[in-house]
Design an enzyme around this catalytic site. Structure first.
Site, short mmCIF file in Angstrom:
data_model
loop_
_atom_site.label_atom_id
_atom_site.label_comp_id
_atom_site.label_asym_id
_atom_site.label_seq_id
_atom_site.Cartn_x
_atom_site.Cartn_y
_atom_site.Cartn_z
N TYR A 67 0.81 -1.22 0.00
CA TYR A 67 0.00 0.00 0.00
C TYR A 67 0.85 1.28 0.00
CZ TYR A 67 -4.40 -2.49 0.35
OH TYR A 67 -5.49 -3.28 0.08
N GLU B 43 -8.71 -7.43 4.79
CA GLU B 43 -7.94 -8.48 4.14
C GLU B 43 -7.23 -9.37 5.16
OE1 GLU B 43 -5.49 -6.17 1.54
OE2 GLU B 43 -7.27 -5.33 0.57
#
Length: 400
Positions: free
Chosen positions: A98, A140
């Site tokens: 990310y 997730e």
């Protein structure tokens, strides 16, 4: 929750960012892959990059998330986040990726918008990004833990036990764990990711719906994507599976993921609506309902080009016959005339008598999904009771 100051800044800058998002996302991917070519080789779908659909999906998700925060800053669009998180978990997206995305995305935003990206604007969009990213990371992580797929446990080797030709372009593979262990837990309608090594060494990953299971094997079904032009390229993985994977080969699969699945505890009527290869998650749901002796009312509706292109045609007939409360309706563009309820043309859900309190599951091409959903909404089915699955990047995120 988006801060009050950032809400005002995002509301003011959203039109400019939205207007430029078509320039920002392709530039972002160019920067990302220039710095990290391994991501395109081993993670991102090269076909979706070639035809631009991945860029459209990213743009839609960013715009949808920012718009939702502006309209309802106290809420989080969990339905959208869940869909993305399931795909990310099945691909093995890690928290460490990310910050990499953040670096190249914001570099693209600054390059495209220039001086319009003031420190205030940059800070507000930074807040939006990390609200979305941290929410996805958390979801997730929970999904991977639930599937016992954290860390290096995502991929598992499976032996191909059987291969069945459904139509000229559709094949079902039955696979069992090579380690002899139990099958993973799954919910009817979910998918698995399949990772293959292509001739150039790339490890490409695709998701395929689970179309059934036995006591020791999972079945997933693959349509061969032949491709017609550079904007519609041939499917690298589907062609590899069709042309090179026979009984006895080993494949690497993820555990089942997917937020669109049959709610087994529900007892009301269920409507399964599909077109083309969208029948695969629906046949998996039907298979489960038949295997568990379900008595709830089930209405299966399917559209296809013809009998020859209709995968699981016989299975639909057989499973419907096993369920006491099940009926099936089929529409063909070129009908053969031997299906009891066969119709010609496009699906028209208004032609059916739909029971009250139904839960609908849809899968097929995007224009088909939009038309079917609109018909159901017009018929009074609540939006919350209409669930859809899109094969490939979800280009509908910005509209739902």
């Amino acid at each position: 929750m988006l801060s009050e100051q950032s809400v005002a800044t995002i509301r003011a800058s959203l039109p400019a960012v939205g207007a430029a998002i078509g320039e920002i996302t392709p530039l972002f991917y160019r920067k990302l892959f220039a710095a990290h070519p391994e991501l395109l080789r081993d993670l991102f779908n090269r076909g979706n990059q070639a035809n631009g659909s991945q860029q459209q999906a990213l743009a839609g998700s960013i715009a949808a998330f920012a718009g939702a925060l502006v309209e309802h800053p106290e809420l989080r669009p969990d339905a959208m986040l869940s869909r993305i998180a399931h795909k990310h978990a099945s691909l093995g997206i890690s928290p460490g990726q990310y910050p990499i995305v953040h670096e190249h995305l914001f570099a693209a935003i600054v390059e495209v918008l220039g001086e319009a990206v003031t420190p205030e604007v940059a800070a507000a969009w930074d807040e939006v990004y990390w609200l979305m990213a941290n929410a996805l990371i958390a979801i997730e992580g929970r999904l991977r833990e639930r599937a016992d797929a954290a860390g290096d446990r995502l991929w598992r080797d499976y032996l191909v036990d059987a291969r069945r030709q459904e139509t000229a372009e559709v094949v079902t593979f039955a696979v069992r764990p090579l380690d002899g262990g139990p099958l993973p837990a799954l919910r009817p309608g979910q998918y698995v990711s399949v990772q293959v090594v292509l001739p150039d060494g790339a490890r490409q990953i695709r998701q395929y719906s689970i179309s059934g299971r036995t006591d020791d094997a999972l079945c997933f079904t693959v349509k061969q994507v032949r491709g017609t032009n550079p904007q519609d390229p041939a499917g690298e993985v589907s062609n590899h599976l069709h042309e090179h994977v026979e009984v006895g080969r080993v494949l690497r699969l993820s555990p089942p993921f997917g937020d669109v699945h049959l709610e087994e505890a529900a007892e009301g009527p269920v409507l399964l609506v599909s077109a083309g290869i969208g029948c695969t998650p629906m046949i998996g749901m039907l298979d489960h309902l038949a295997a568990t002796g379900a008595t709830r009312q089930v209405i299966s509706v399917h559209a296809d080009h013809s009998e020859a292109t209709h995968a699981f045609r016989d299975a639909l007939r057989e499973l419907t016959a096993k369920l006491p409360g099940a009926t099936a309706e089929v529409w063909y563009e070129q009908p053969a005339g031997d299906w009891p309820a066969e119709r010609t043309g496009r699906i028209d859900l208004n032609a059916l008598e739909l029971p009250a309190g139904l839960t609908a599951y849809l899968c097929g091409p995007l224009p088909f999904l939009r038309a079917a959903r609109a018909q159901l909404l017009a018929a009074g089915v609540p939006a919350a009771d209409i669930h859809y699955e899109v094969f490939g990047p979800d280009l509908w995120l910005g509209e739902n």
